[in-house]
Design a protein around this motif. Structure first.
Motif, PDB file in Angstrom:
ATOM      1  N   GLY A 132       0.857  -1.185   0.000  1.00  0.00           N
ATOM      2  CA  GLY A 132       0.000   0.000   0.000  1.00  0.00           C
ATOM      3  C   GLY A 132       0.888   1.228   0.000  1.00  0.00           C
ATOM      4  N   VAL A 133       0.392   2.338  -0.522  1.00  0.00           N
ATOM      5  CA  VAL A 133       1.163   3.579  -0.526  1.00  0.00           C
ATOM      6  C   VAL A 133       0.278   4.714  -0.023  1.00  0.00           C
ATOM      7  N   GLY A 134       0.906   5.652   0.697  1.00  0.00           N
ATOM      8  CA  GLY A 134       0.147   6.662   1.440  1.00  0.00           C
ATOM      9  C   GLY A 134      -0.302   7.883   0.664  1.00  0.00           C
ATOM     10  N   TYR A 135      -1.037   7.662  -0.420  1.00  0.00           N
ATOM     11  CA  TYR A 135      -1.690   8.799  -1.098  1.00  0.00           C
ATOM     12  C   TYR A 135      -3.013   9.046  -0.360  1.00  0.00           C
ATOM     13  N   ASN A 136      -2.907   9.538   0.877  1.00  0.00           N
ATOM     14  CA  ASN A 136      -4.062   9.563   1.764  1.00  0.00           C
ATOM     15  C   ASN A 136      -5.221  10.417   1.265  1.00  0.00           C
ATOM     16  N   TYR A 137      -4.908  11.445   0.427  1.00  0.00           N
ATOM     17  CA  TYR A 137      -5.985  12.350   0.013  1.00  0.00           C
ATOM     18  C   TYR A 137      -6.979  11.680  -0.941  1.00  0.00           C
ATOM     19  N   LEU A 138      -6.578  10.572  -1.560  1.00  0.00           N
ATOM     20  CA  LEU A 138      -7.514   9.851  -2.419  1.00  0.00           C
ATOM     21  C   LEU A 138      -8.695   9.316  -1.614  1.00  0.00           C
ATOM     22  N   ALA A 140     -10.256  10.877   0.840  1.00  0.00           N
ATOM     23  CA  ALA A 140     -11.195  11.885   1.353  1.00  0.00           C
ATOM     24  C   ALA A 140     -12.583  11.539   0.803  1.00  0.00           C
ATOM     25  N   PRO A 141     -13.588  11.450   1.670  1.00  0.00           N
ATOM     26  CA  PRO A 141     -14.913  11.039   1.190  1.00  0.00           C
ATOM     27  C   PRO A 141     -15.408  11.860   0.004  1.00  0.00           C
ATOM     28  N   LEU A 142     -15.138  13.170  -0.017  1.00  0.00           N
ATOM     29  CA  LEU A 142     -15.621  13.985  -1.137  1.00  0.00           C
ATOM     30  C   LEU A 142     -14.776  13.796  -2.396  1.00  0.00           C
ATOM     31  N   VAL A 143     -13.534  13.354  -2.253  1.00  0.00           N
ATOM     32  CA  VAL A 143     -12.728  13.013  -3.434  1.00  0.00           C
ATOM     33  C   VAL A 143     -13.268  11.699  -4.030  1.00  0.00           C
ATOM     34  N   LEU A 144     -13.620  10.767  -3.167  1.00  0.00           N
ATOM     35  CA  LEU A 144     -14.238   9.519  -3.652  1.00  0.00           C
ATOM     36  C   LEU A 144     -15.556   9.827  -4.363  1.00  0.00           C
ATOM     37  N   HIS A 145     -16.298  10.790  -3.814  1.00  0.00           N
ATOM     38  CA  HIS A 145     -17.574  11.183  -4.446  1.00  0.00           C
ATOM     39  C   HIS A 145     -17.300  11.853  -5.802  1.00  0.00           C
ATOM     40  N   ALA A 146     -16.263  12.703  -5.851  1.00  0.00           N
ATOM     41  CA  ALA A 146     -15.911  13.376  -7.118  1.00  0.00           C
ATOM     42  C   ALA A 146     -15.582  12.333  -8.177  1.00  0.00           C
ATOM     43  N   ARG A 147     -14.848  11.328  -7.789  1.00  0.00           N
ATOM     44  CA  ARG A 147     -14.477  10.281  -8.753  1.00  0.00           C
ATOM     45  C   ARG A 147     -15.724   9.598  -9.318  1.00  0.00           C
ATOM     46  N   GLN A 148     -16.667   9.358  -8.394  1.00  0.00           N
ATOM     47  CA  GLN A 148     -17.892   8.683  -8.813  1.00  0.00           C
ATOM     48  C   GLN A 148     -18.705   9.585  -9.755  1.00  0.00           C
ATOM     49  N   LEU A 149     -18.747  10.893  -9.464  1.00  0.00           N
ATOM     50  CA  LEU A 149     -19.479  11.831 -10.332  1.00  0.00           C
ATOM     51  C   LEU A 149     -18.855  11.863 -11.734  1.00  0.00           C
ATOM     52  N   ILE A 150     -17.523  11.889 -11.782  1.00  0.00           N
ATOM     53  CA  ILE A 150     -16.826  11.920 -13.079  1.00  0.00           C
ATOM     54  C   ILE A 150     -17.103  10.634 -13.848  1.00  0.00           C
ATOM     55  N   ALA A 151     -16.957   9.488 -13.144  1.00  0.00           N
ATOM     56  CA  ALA A 151     -17.137   8.184 -13.813  1.00  0.00           C
ATOM     57  C   ALA A 151     -18.562   8.000 -14.317  1.00  0.00           C
ATOM     58  N   SER A 152     -19.527   8.594 -13.616  1.00  0.00           N
ATOM     59  CA  SER A 152     -20.928   8.401 -14.011  1.00  0.00           C
ATOM     60  C   SER A 152     -21.314   9.281 -15.197  1.00  0.00           C
ATOM     61  N   GLY A 153     -20.405  10.168 -15.615  1.00  0.00           N
ATOM     62  CA  GLY A 153     -20.672  10.996 -16.796  1.00  0.00           C
ATOM     63  C   GLY A 153     -21.391  12.300 -16.497  1.00  0.00           C
ATOM     64  N   GLN A 154     -21.602  12.607 -15.204  1.00  0.00           N
ATOM     65  CA  GLN A 154     -22.332  13.836 -14.824  1.00  0.00           C
ATOM     66  C   GLN A 154     -21.679  15.103 -15.376  1.00  0.00           C
ATOM     67  N   LEU A 155     -20.364  15.076 -15.553  1.00  0.00           N
ATOM     68  CA  LEU A 155     -19.671  16.282 -16.034  1.00  0.00           C
ATOM     69  C   LEU A 155     -19.506  16.270 -17.553  1.00  0.00           C
ATOM     70  N   GLY A 156     -20.033  15.269 -18.208  1.00  0.00           N
ATOM     71  CA  GLY A 156     -19.842  15.151 -19.650  1.00  0.00           C
ATOM     72  C   GLY A 156     -18.444  14.655 -19.961  1.00  0.00           C
ATOM     73  N   SER A 196       3.713  14.428  -6.053  1.00  0.00           N
ATOM     74  CA  SER A 196       3.310  13.012  -6.044  1.00  0.00           C
ATOM     75  C   SER A 196       1.831  12.884  -5.647  1.00  0.00           C
ATOM     76  N   HIS A 197       1.402  13.661  -4.638  1.00  0.00           N
ATOM     77  CA  HIS A 197      -0.016  13.619  -4.235  1.00  0.00           C
ATOM     78  C   HIS A 197      -0.911  14.122  -5.376  1.00  0.00           C
ATOM     79  N   SER A 198      -0.493  15.248  -6.003  1.00  0.00           N
ATOM     80  CA  SER A 198      -1.344  15.861  -7.043  1.00  0.00           C
ATOM     81  C   SER A 198      -1.495  14.936  -8.236  1.00  0.00           C
ATOM     82  N   VAL A 199      -0.392  14.303  -8.635  1.00  0.00           N
ATOM     83  CA  VAL A 199      -0.446  13.425  -9.811  1.00  0.00           C
ATOM     84  C   VAL A 199      -1.255  12.162  -9.479  1.00  0.00           C
ATOM     85  N   ALA A 200      -1.046  11.622  -8.287  1.00  0.00           N
ATOM     86  CA  ALA A 200      -1.823  10.436  -7.892  1.00  0.00           C
ATOM     87  C   ALA A 200      -3.312  10.760  -7.919  1.00  0.00           C
ATOM     88  N   GLN A 201      -3.647  11.948  -7.423  1.00  0.00           N
ATOM     89  CA  GLN A 201      -5.052  12.357  -7.361  1.00  0.00           C
ATOM     90  C   GLN A 201      -5.620  12.519  -8.786  1.00  0.00           C
TER      91      GLN A 201
END
Ligand code: NAD
Length: 396
Positions: A132-138, A140-156, A196-201
């Protein structure tokens, strides 16, 4: 096994900022996650600093503390090793842990240079141990939500990404020349430490990056020398002996994602003003999102049509989003930095007990440092550089 749960004996190598944060995770996980499949146990802490060793036993409840990390890694009652020492000791620690068959969680950036993360991945893959690697900001509950919004196509279709990590930790000329500013202890500067955090995110949200170009600068070239164990938050005096800063304070990067979006990134440890601005903006043909660690519990959301008159809407964190409810119930009751560390530690420990794959591990870190390598190559060549295909799947 206790109560159907698997005991995992933990060694923590380096009880500084992050070693303490991960140790507190182990102490908090039982009460935060009663449904867990795992019971973490703080077995041994290794630190070269005698005060830290004393604290490990007295304040954190480690069964023992040692000066020599090799003793901790090889101990038979240790199942998993947390590598939380300065960057340049990561690799020998990881290689020893892999050779001993222990699972390894390493803080980012995994060593100080891109080739170190590659070596770590190779050692872990050869030994077949979980990583495991410590990209802890991934986490964040709202970052997980952002990922889901992007994947679902909400942003086009996603057209542009802006990532930045602007921290003030090195902005004072009297800030100590801690290990972070030295090549033999940190490796690269802000590109290893915070880009490293920004690119991982960015890759977590949008997928692989194909090509990059960028620049770097060292804005404060000399700093007071520390005495003993020093944090990058410590201060010296003008009359103290000074030494050279050996890596970059600032880096910027333009990039193209494999999915077609363009990207811009900036990271700095010396700008005055932004205190810990780890932030991203994602722009799509139908809407956009923005998140900033300084406001960890808020996501800005704009959707074409819906918000034409109101502008961005603030979505507050709350227990409707992943993991948030483990810490506090309801909406807009805040969580913080160490809660993200507890989430990632819980997820990693769960994966050890259940055998489910865990991500991000060393493989994903290789994808991140491949981008760093292309950026470094562009500093010398002053031209666009392809991201090396170091791992199958890190390119489109
Ligand atoms: N994920 C994050 O948000 C985050 C934040 C901070 C640091 N980090 C990473 O965590 C790691 C540690 O950073 P930190 O800020 O906690 O450092 P720190 O300077 O606060 O602590 C490092 C500790 O390691 C100990 N140490 C040094 N050499 C050692 C050795 N050979 N054996 C055992 N112990 C040794 C030191 O005495 C100290 O207690 C770094 O890789 C850093 O990049 C990640």
């Amino acid at each position: 096994m206790s109560g159907g749960r698997q005991r995992v004996g933990i060694a923590v190598l380096g009880l500084g900022w992050m070693g303490q944060a991960h140790s507190r995770s182990a102490l908090r996980i039982p009460s935060l996650f009663p449904e867990r499949a795992v019971d973490p146990e703080l077995v041994v802490c290794a630190d070269t600093d005698p005060e830290r060793r004393e604290r490990a036993v007295r304040d954190f409840g480690f069964a023992r503390a040692v000066a020599d990390w090799t003793e901790a890694v090889g101990a038979p009652d240790v199942d998993a090793v947390w590598v939380t020492a300065p960057n340049m000791v990561h690799i020998p620690m990881i290689e020893a842990a892999c050779a001993a068959g222990k699972a390894v969680f390493c803080e980012k950036p995994i060593g100080g240079k891109p080739e170190h993360a590659v070596a770590a991945h190779r050692a872990a893959a050869a030994a077949g141990v979980a990583t495991g690697v410590g990209y802890n900001y991934l986490w964040a509950p709202l970052v997980l939500h952002a990922r889901q919004l992007i994947a679902s196509g909400q942003l086009g279709r996603i057209t542009h990404y802006r990532g930045r990590f602007l921290s003030m930790y090195g902005s004072d000329e009297l800030g100590l020349l801690s290990w972070r500013f030295q090549l033999d202890q940190a490796g690269y500067g802000v590109t290893s430490d915070i880009l490293s955090h920004s690119v991982a995110q960015a890759m977590f949200l949008l997928g692989p990056i194909e090509e990059v170009i960028g620049m770097r600068e060292t804005t404060i070239r000399r700093r007071p020398l520390p005495q003993g164990t020093a944090s990058h938050y410590g201060r010296g005096r003008p009359e103290d002996p000074h030494g050279e800063v050996e890596n970059e304070d600032f880096a910027s990067m333009l990039c193209r994602f494999a999915g077609g979006a363009t990207g811009t990134f900036e990271c700095s440890r010396t700008m005055v003003g932004p205190e810990s601005q780890n932030a991203f903006e994602v722009y799509g043909t139908e809407g956009s999102l923005a998140w900033n660690l300084e406001r960890i519990n808020e996501l800005q959301y704009y959707r074409r049509g819906t918000h034409a008159e109101t502008g961005y809407t603030t979505v507050f964190g709350g227990d409707r989003f992943p993991f948030h409810g483990a810490f506090v119930p309801g909406q807009a009751n805040a969580i913080g930095f160490e809660d993200l560390v507890a989430i990632e530690d819980y997820a990693f420990l769960q994966s050890l007990a259940t055998g489910e794959p865990f991500s991000p591990g060393f493989a994903e870190a290789v994808d991140v440092v491949a981008v760093q390598q292309a950026l470094i190559d562009s500093w010398d060549s002053r031209t666009w550089q392809p991201v090396p295909a170091w791992r199958e799947g890190n390119r489109a």
